[in-house]
Scaffold this motif. Structure first.
Motif, PDB file in Angstrom:
ATOM      1  N   ALA B   4      37.138  53.221  -7.870  1.00  0.00           N
ATOM      2  CA  ALA B   4      38.244  52.347  -8.627  1.00  0.00           C
ATOM      3  C   ALA B   4      37.591  51.937 -10.041  1.00  0.00           C
ATOM      4  O   ALA B   4      36.468  51.557 -10.155  1.00  0.00           O
ATOM      5  CB  ALA B   4      38.893  51.160  -7.987  1.00  0.00           C
ATOM      6  N   THR B  30      46.379  51.338   1.490  1.00  0.00           N
ATOM      7  CA  THR B  30      47.334  50.573   2.159  1.00  0.00           C
ATOM      8  C   THR B  30      47.869  49.593   1.177  1.00  0.00           C
ATOM      9  O   THR B  30      49.068  49.383   1.080  1.00  0.00           O
ATOM     10  CB  THR B  30      46.904  49.902   3.560  1.00  0.00           C
ATOM     11  OG1 THR B  30      45.925  49.062   2.755  1.00  0.00           O
ATOM     12  CG2 THR B  30      46.426  50.855   4.609  1.00  0.00           C
ATOM     13  N   ALA B  31      46.993  49.294   0.028  1.00  0.00           N
ATOM     14  CA  ALA B  31      47.365  48.273  -0.703  1.00  0.00           C
ATOM     15  C   ALA B  31      46.613  48.141  -1.941  1.00  0.00           C
ATOM     16  O   ALA B  31      45.442  48.634  -1.756  1.00  0.00           O
ATOM     17  CB  ALA B  31      47.737  47.002  -0.120  1.00  0.00           C
ATOM     18  N   GLN B  33      45.065  45.466  -5.045  1.00  0.00           N
ATOM     19  CA  GLN B  33      45.295  44.064  -5.381  1.00  0.00           C
ATOM     20  C   GLN B  33      44.796  43.939  -6.802  1.00  0.00           C
ATOM     21  O   GLN B  33      43.857  44.704  -7.356  1.00  0.00           O
ATOM     22  CB  GLN B  33      44.140  43.123  -4.412  1.00  0.00           C
ATOM     23  CG  GLN B  33      45.076  43.483  -3.011  1.00  0.00           C
ATOM     24  CD  GLN B  33      44.364  42.275  -2.145  1.00  0.00           C
ATOM     25  OE1 GLN B  33      44.090  40.952  -2.562  1.00  0.00           O
ATOM     26  NE2 GLN B  33      43.729  42.721  -0.810  1.00  0.00           N
ATOM     27  N   GLN B  45      43.074  36.136  -6.765  1.00  0.00           N
ATOM     28  CA  GLN B  45      44.105  37.236  -6.671  1.00  0.00           C
ATOM     29  C   GLN B  45      45.162  36.527  -7.458  1.00  0.00           C
ATOM     30  O   GLN B  45      45.863  35.471  -7.427  1.00  0.00           O
ATOM     31  CB  GLN B  45      44.609  37.314  -5.138  1.00  0.00           C
ATOM     32  CG  GLN B  45      45.476  38.461  -4.933  1.00  0.00           C
ATOM     33  CD  GLN B  45      46.063  38.382  -3.621  1.00  0.00           C
ATOM     34  OE1 GLN B  45      47.189  37.566  -3.571  1.00  0.00           O
ATOM     35  NE2 GLN B  45      46.090  39.435  -2.808  1.00  0.00           N
ATOM     36  N   LEU B  48      49.261  41.348  -5.023  1.00  0.00           N
ATOM     37  CA  LEU B  48      48.970  42.367  -4.023  1.00  0.00           C
ATOM     38  C   LEU B  48      50.070  43.208  -3.975  1.00  0.00           C
ATOM     39  O   LEU B  48      51.252  42.967  -3.820  1.00  0.00           O
ATOM     40  CB  LEU B  48      48.749  41.609  -2.622  1.00  0.00           C
ATOM     41  CG  LEU B  48      48.252  42.641  -1.487  1.00  0.00           C
ATOM     42  CD1 LEU B  48      47.339  41.875  -0.331  1.00  0.00           C
ATOM     43  CD2 LEU B  48      49.370  43.295  -0.831  1.00  0.00           C
ATOM     44  N   ARG B  50      51.727  46.813  -2.184  1.00  0.00           N
ATOM     45  CA  ARG B  50      51.503  47.530  -0.929  1.00  0.00           C
ATOM     46  C   ARG B  50      51.753  48.881  -1.180  1.00  0.00           C
ATOM     47  O   ARG B  50      52.583  49.303  -2.292  1.00  0.00           O
ATOM     48  CB  ARG B  50      52.305  47.089   0.286  1.00  0.00           C
ATOM     49  CG  ARG B  50      51.766  45.688   0.656  1.00  0.00           C
ATOM     50  CD  ARG B  50      52.612  45.242   1.871  1.00  0.00           C
ATOM     51  NE  ARG B  50      52.189  43.878   2.214  1.00  0.00           N
ATOM     52  CZ  ARG B  50      51.097  43.393   2.654  1.00  0.00           C
ATOM     53  NH1 ARG B  50      50.182  44.659   3.469  1.00  0.00           N
ATOM     54  NH2 ARG B  50      50.630  42.321   2.962  1.00  0.00           N
ATOM     55  N   ASP B  92      42.599  48.611  -0.973  1.00  0.00           N
ATOM     56  CA  ASP B  92      42.374  48.511   0.619  1.00  0.00           C
ATOM     57  C   ASP B  92      42.554  49.778   0.974  1.00  0.00           C
ATOM     58  O   ASP B  92      43.662  50.579   1.064  1.00  0.00           O
ATOM     59  CB  ASP B  92      43.538  47.664   1.054  1.00  0.00           C
ATOM     60  CG  ASP B  92      43.634  45.906   0.980  1.00  0.00           C
ATOM     61  OD1 ASP B  92      44.050  45.676  -0.069  1.00  0.00           O
ATOM     62  OD2 ASP B  92      42.583  45.642   1.674  1.00  0.00           O
ATOM     63  N   PRO B  93      41.698  50.576   1.431  1.00  0.00           N
ATOM     64  CA  PRO B  93      41.632  51.972   1.785  1.00  0.00           C
ATOM     65  C   PRO B  93      42.215  51.980   3.061  1.00  0.00           C
ATOM     66  O   PRO B  93      42.223  51.078   3.942  1.00  0.00           O
ATOM     67  CB  PRO B  93      40.153  52.297   2.021  1.00  0.00           C
ATOM     68  CG  PRO B  93      39.339  51.309   1.409  1.00  0.00           C
ATOM     69  CD  PRO B  93      40.055  49.890   1.268  1.00  0.00           C
ATOM     70  N   ASP B  94      42.996  53.200   3.456  1.00  0.00           N
ATOM     71  CA  ASP B  94      43.798  53.140   4.858  1.00  0.00           C
ATOM     72  C   ASP B  94      42.778  53.965   5.793  1.00  0.00           C
ATOM     73  O   ASP B  94      43.453  54.355   6.881  1.00  0.00           O
ATOM     74  CB  ASP B  94      45.075  53.787   4.479  1.00  0.00           C
ATOM     75  CG  ASP B  94      45.042  55.220   3.852  1.00  0.00           C
ATOM     76  OD1 ASP B  94      46.133  56.002   4.016  1.00  0.00           O
ATOM     77  OD2 ASP B  94      43.984  56.074   4.175  1.00  0.00           O
ATOM     78  N   ARG B  98      37.428  49.369   5.887  1.00  0.00           N
ATOM     79  CA  ARG B  98      38.680  48.304   5.614  1.00  0.00           C
ATOM     80  C   ARG B  98      38.362  47.217   4.504  1.00  0.00           C
ATOM     81  O   ARG B  98      38.919  46.483   4.205  1.00  0.00           O
ATOM     82  CB  ARG B  98      38.902  47.516   6.890  1.00  0.00           C
ATOM     83  CG  ARG B  98      39.254  48.538   7.994  1.00  0.00           C
ATOM     84  CD  ARG B  98      39.373  47.889   9.366  1.00  0.00           C
ATOM     85  NE  ARG B  98      40.199  46.714   9.535  1.00  0.00           N
ATOM     86  CZ  ARG B  98      41.511  46.677   9.801  1.00  0.00           C
ATOM     87  NH1 ARG B  98      41.812  47.947  10.385  1.00  0.00           N
ATOM     88  NH2 ARG B  98      42.080  45.837   9.756  1.00  0.00           N
ATOM     89  N   ALA B  99      37.012  47.447   4.211  1.00  0.00           N
ATOM     90  CA  ALA B  99      36.619  46.500   2.942  1.00  0.00           C
ATOM     91  C   ALA B  99      37.289  46.686   1.673  1.00  0.00           C
ATOM     92  O   ALA B  99      37.650  47.773   1.175  1.00  0.00           O
ATOM     93  CB  ALA B  99      35.275  46.418   2.998  1.00  0.00           C
ATOM     94  N   LEU B 100      37.746  45.742   1.036  1.00  0.00           N
ATOM     95  CA  LEU B 100      38.197  45.336  -0.310  1.00  0.00           C
ATOM     96  C   LEU B 100      37.144  46.001  -1.306  1.00  0.00           C
ATOM     97  O   LEU B 100      36.290  45.489  -1.425  1.00  0.00           O
ATOM     98  CB  LEU B 100      38.901  44.157  -0.536  1.00  0.00           C
ATOM     99  CG  LEU B 100      39.726  43.993  -1.743  1.00  0.00           C
ATOM    100  CD1 LEU B 100      41.157  44.853  -1.638  1.00  0.00           C
ATOM    101  CD2 LEU B 100      40.004  42.604  -2.043  1.00  0.00           C
ATOM    102  N   ILE B 101      37.573  47.201  -1.877  1.00  0.00           N
ATOM    103  CA  ILE B 101      36.610  47.671  -2.871  1.00  0.00           C
ATOM    104  C   ILE B 101      37.092  47.528  -4.398  1.00  0.00           C
ATOM    105  O   ILE B 101      38.179  47.666  -4.779  1.00  0.00           O
ATOM    106  CB  ILE B 101      36.510  49.334  -2.812  1.00  0.00           C
ATOM    107  CG1 ILE B 101      36.163  49.470  -1.369  1.00  0.00           C
ATOM    108  CG2 ILE B 101      35.583  49.854  -3.652  1.00  0.00           C
ATOM    109  CD1 ILE B 101      34.876  48.883  -0.779  1.00  0.00           C
ATOM    110  N   PHE B 102      36.298  46.681  -5.067  1.00  0.00           N
ATOM    111  CA  PHE B 102      36.832  46.355  -6.680  1.00  0.00           C
ATOM    112  C   PHE B 102      36.211  47.369  -7.663  1.00  0.00           C
ATOM    113  O   PHE B 102      35.416  48.183  -7.447  1.00  0.00           O
ATOM    114  CB  PHE B 102      35.874  45.119  -6.943  1.00  0.00           C
ATOM    115  CG  PHE B 102      36.358  43.900  -6.398  1.00  0.00           C
ATOM    116  CD1 PHE B 102      36.294  43.434  -5.044  1.00  0.00           C
ATOM    117  CD2 PHE B 102      37.342  43.055  -7.042  1.00  0.00           C
ATOM    118  CE1 PHE B 102      36.747  42.396  -4.354  1.00  0.00           C
ATOM    119  CE2 PHE B 102      37.713  41.893  -6.300  1.00  0.00           C
ATOM    120  CZ  PHE B 102      37.551  41.552  -5.353  1.00  0.00           C
TER     121      PHE B 102
END
Lengths: 114, 112
Positions: B4, B30-31, B33, B45, B48, B50, B92-94, B98-102
């Motif tokens: 990203a 999936t989302a 943020q 945050q 968010l 989706r 948020d990868p689907d 599952r970790a939030l990637i900045f």
């Protein structure tokens, strides 16, 4: 809003020593995370933790790293032994769910390895 | 390469002006943020959104999401000096992890 506390805010240690970073997550949260940030740059995912286990970890989470949360106390990141490249700000975060949920971050622990 | 990225790398505006930060990402999500990080603090945050949503608002903030072009934008209207911060998009990868990637972040500076 919900607060995540990190202790200490700064830590200076000599290369090769062990260090433990402490995190007090939001009380009803179930998922816990560590991120690493160098010089205010990108937040890099290290590890997430749920139900007493590591769920996933990145390649930055070296063998010298470990996490635990014994008996609902602090969620800790231990580095043993430390290396110069471990110098960074480490952020703890927690969330209620594991995906597509708000992460609440602490203010970070600045680790300097000499 | 980054999963990203925000652009531009940095922006400067005067109070009262509007500013838009863009984000492009490379994974199915999936989302997405948006977070803001002020100096000496952890990220907080902002919004968010989706994958089935196209727009989300929160006060002076408006986020859009285009999953076909894998891009998002965050707009801030009527900026204030306290909006000065680094703005990150995070995915948020689907699948897979599952970790939030900045993303890499955009530094926004608001001057009086």
């Amino acid at each position: 809003g919900p607060k995540v506390l990190q202790i200490p805010s700064h830590q200076i240690i000599d290369m090769g020593q062990m260090v433990t970073l402490n995190c007090d997550p939001v009380s009803n949260h179930l998922y816990f995370y560590w991120y690493k940030q160098i010089l205010g740059q990108q937040m890099e995912f290290l590890v997430n933790f749920y139900n007493g286990k590591v769920m996933e970890k990145s390649k930055l989470f070296k063998d010298q790293f470990s996490v635990e949360r014994p008996d609902g106390s602090y969620f800790t990141l231990k580095i043993q032994p430390t290396a110069l490249e471990d110098s960074a700000v480490y952020f703890c975060a927690s969330s209620t769910g594991g995906q597509a949920e708000t992460l609440y971050f602490g203010s970070g622990t600045r680790l300097t390895v000499l | 390469s980054q999963l990203a990225e925000e652009n531009p790398w940095a922006l400067s505006v005067h109070e009262g002006e509007s500013v838009t930060v863009n984000c492009s990402y490379k994974t199915s999500i999936t989302a997405l943020q948006w977070y803001r990080q002020k100096s000496g603090e952890g990220p907080a945050q902002l919004i968010l959104i989706r994958s089935n949503e196209r727009e989300k608002r929160n006060g002076r903030l408006r986020a859009t999401l285009d999953t076909s072009s894998q891009s998002s934008s965050l707009s801030i209207t009527a900026t204030r000096c306290e909006d000065t911060a680094v703005y990150f998009c995070a995915t948020d990868p689907d699948q897979g992890g599952r970790a939030l990637i900045f993303g890499t972040g955009t530094t926004v500076s608001v001057s009086p």
